[in-house]
Design a protein around this motif. Structure first.
Motif, PDB file in Angstrom:
ATOM      1  N   GLY A 182       0.768  -0.995  -0.001  1.00  0.00           N
ATOM      2  CA  GLY A 182       0.193   0.022   0.077  1.00  0.00           C
ATOM      3  C   GLY A 182       1.029   1.230  -0.112  1.00  0.00           C
ATOM      4  N   GLU A 183       2.007   1.228   0.790  1.00  0.00           N
ATOM      5  CA  GLU A 183       2.757   2.466   0.873  1.00  0.00           C
ATOM      6  C   GLU A 183       3.759   2.382  -0.502  1.00  0.00           C
ATOM      7  N   MET A 184       3.940   1.526  -0.860  1.00  0.00           N
ATOM      8  CA  MET A 184       4.700   1.563  -2.356  1.00  0.00           C
ATOM      9  C   MET A 184       3.586   2.172  -3.552  1.00  0.00           C
ATOM     10  N   HIS A 185       2.386   1.609  -3.614  1.00  0.00           N
ATOM     11  CA  HIS A 185       1.660   2.280  -4.333  1.00  0.00           C
ATOM     12  C   HIS A 185       1.024   3.521  -4.220  1.00  0.00           C
ATOM     13  N   ASP A 186       0.922   3.925  -2.928  1.00  0.00           N
ATOM     14  CA  ASP A 186       0.676   5.339  -2.544  1.00  0.00           C
ATOM     15  C   ASP A 186       1.765   6.363  -3.139  1.00  0.00           C
ATOM     16  N   VAL A 187       2.855   5.994  -2.779  1.00  0.00           N
ATOM     17  CA  VAL A 187       4.034   7.089  -2.675  1.00  0.00           C
ATOM     18  C   VAL A 187       4.678   6.972  -4.212  1.00  0.00           C
ATOM     19  N   VAL A 188       5.251   5.564  -4.554  1.00  0.00           N
ATOM     20  CA  VAL A 188       6.288   5.468  -5.759  1.00  0.00           C
ATOM     21  C   VAL A 188       5.260   5.564  -6.976  1.00  0.00           C
TER      22      VAL A 188
END
Length: 401
Positions: A182-188
């Motif tokens: 989720g963090e990778m999808h939201d940020v990167v």
């Protein structure tokens, strides 16, 4: 069919023969001590002792049968197998009331109170004391059986607790993977999407043809990065997504463009294919592509002037890739394992597709990177090991990405 007796059967047979044989021999010796020759009654008593002992062969499968046989023989002799028979009921019995009733009755008959003379209290005391010879082994067997069941229950409970702990750890890992995804999808993904959009806008408004071509190339690279990033996010989120990625439309690994790029950059690269090319799932093909790309990038950085051989092989449901260079002017930092974590991250990516990766100095003096990846559902996990004489340290070489 060859039948091999188990250890329990052999042990019970040995016990039965020993008890029966020794009891029969003791009966005959006692008869010889009392009379000059053996009568038919002495031989009958010895045969009865032998039969009572041999009945112990059934002490595990039918523990009550030896007890019943000893009860019948108590009218004529004092069977030496009584303690072993009652012990078998305590260990191997099911704890039924009729089983313990048989044990108590046998213990009373074993004392043979009709042969005890004297006052009634004395007869009862002697009968009770002799009956303990039959009751005590049964109680000991019952205690050992209870202890065995308790230990088995504790072992099963420990196994269950370990299994539950393992499931909880797997659940925690899955939740952590989902959080990271989720963090990778939201940020990167957001940042790369902005980069692609701005590159497309630059291509539209730029007047210089060179700038437009560079912007288009940047946009295409960003789109490819987004596609791979979405796939990696799916892998992190769930194993089911990973499985669906592996069952997508298979593709044949094509390294021609990558090799041509290295040749255009001044590196001599030879490409060889062994075996019949087999279509692989896209995630496997891209992983193999990244292995070769990372290895060639390291040659550019750390071994300028080296000659490189890229080999692709198909065998046993596995895709094998090997990148080997002749050494060139490889720096000391590369040999010592200093720098970034290119191969370490690559190894994690290979493990995600159930493959194996090895990297280290080759026998010819250069550097070698090998990977084995499963290309078919029945191919199984890759099991390629390090070359003879290599060490785990070589497998963990850190290289700048």
């Amino acid at each position: 069919m060859n039948w091999k007796p188990s250890r329990a059967v052999l042990a019970d047979t040995a016990l039965a023969v020993t008890v029966g044989g020794l009891s029969a021999a003791a009966t005959l010796n006692q008869a010889l001590a009392q009379q000059a020759s053996l009568s038919w009654s002495a031989w009958a008593a010895a045969a009865a002792q032998l039969a009572a002992g041999l009945a112990l062969i059934l002490r595990r499968r039918a523990p009550v049968l030896p007890v019943l046989l000893c009860m019948a023989l108590c009218a004529f002799i004092t069977p030496s197998a009584v303690p072993f028979a009652t012990y078998a009921v305590g260990v191997h019995g099911r704890g039924r009331p009729r089983e313990w009733a048989a044990v108590l009755l046998l213990s009373g008959l074993f004392a043979r109170p009709w042969n005890i003379s004297g006052p009634v209290p004395e007869v009862l005391l002697n009968t009770a004391s002799i009956s303990l010879v039959g009751i005590a082994p049964a109680l000991l067997g019952m205690w050992l059986a209870s202890r065995r069941r308790l230990l088995q229950a504790l072992a099963e409970r420990a196994e269950r607790a370990e299994r539950e702990q393992r499931l909880m750890a797997e659940q925690a890992r899955s939740e952590e993977r989902a959080r990271l995804a989720g963090e990778m999808h939201d940020v990167v993904t957001h940042r790369v999407s902005l980069m692609v959009l701005r590159a497309g806008a630059l291509r539209t408004i730029a007047r210089d043809e060179v700038v437009r071509e560079a912007a288009e190339e940047l946009r295409q690279v960003g789109c490819q990065a987004l596609e791979e990033l979405r796939e990696l996010v799916g892998v992190l989120r769930s194993e089911e997504t990973f499985g669906s990625a592996r069952t997508a439309e298979p593709v044949v690994l094509d390294l021609t463009g990558l090799v041509e790029e290295s040749r255009a950059a001044g590196v001599e690269v030879d490409l060889a294919t062994e075996g019949e090319p087999v279509p692989a799932p896209p995630v496997v093909g891209r992983t193999a592509y990244r292995v070769v790309q990372e290895a060639l990038t390291n040659v550019h950085k750390h071994a300028p002037g080296a000659r490189v051989t890229v080999r692709v092989g198909y065998a046993g449901g596995l895709l094998h890739v090997c990148v080997r260079d002749t050494g060139g002017a490889r720096g000391a930092a590369m040999v010592a394992g200093e720098g970034g974590t290119g191969l370490s991250g690559l190894r994690q990516r290979v493990q995600l597709v159930h493959g194996s990766l090895w990297a280290g100095p080759s026998e010819e003096g250069g550097f070698e990177v090998r990977a084995s990846l499963p290309v078919a559902p029945g191919g199984g996990a890759a099991r390629e090991r390090a070359a003879p004489g290599s060490t785990e340290a070589a497998d963990g070489v850190r290289v700048s990405p």
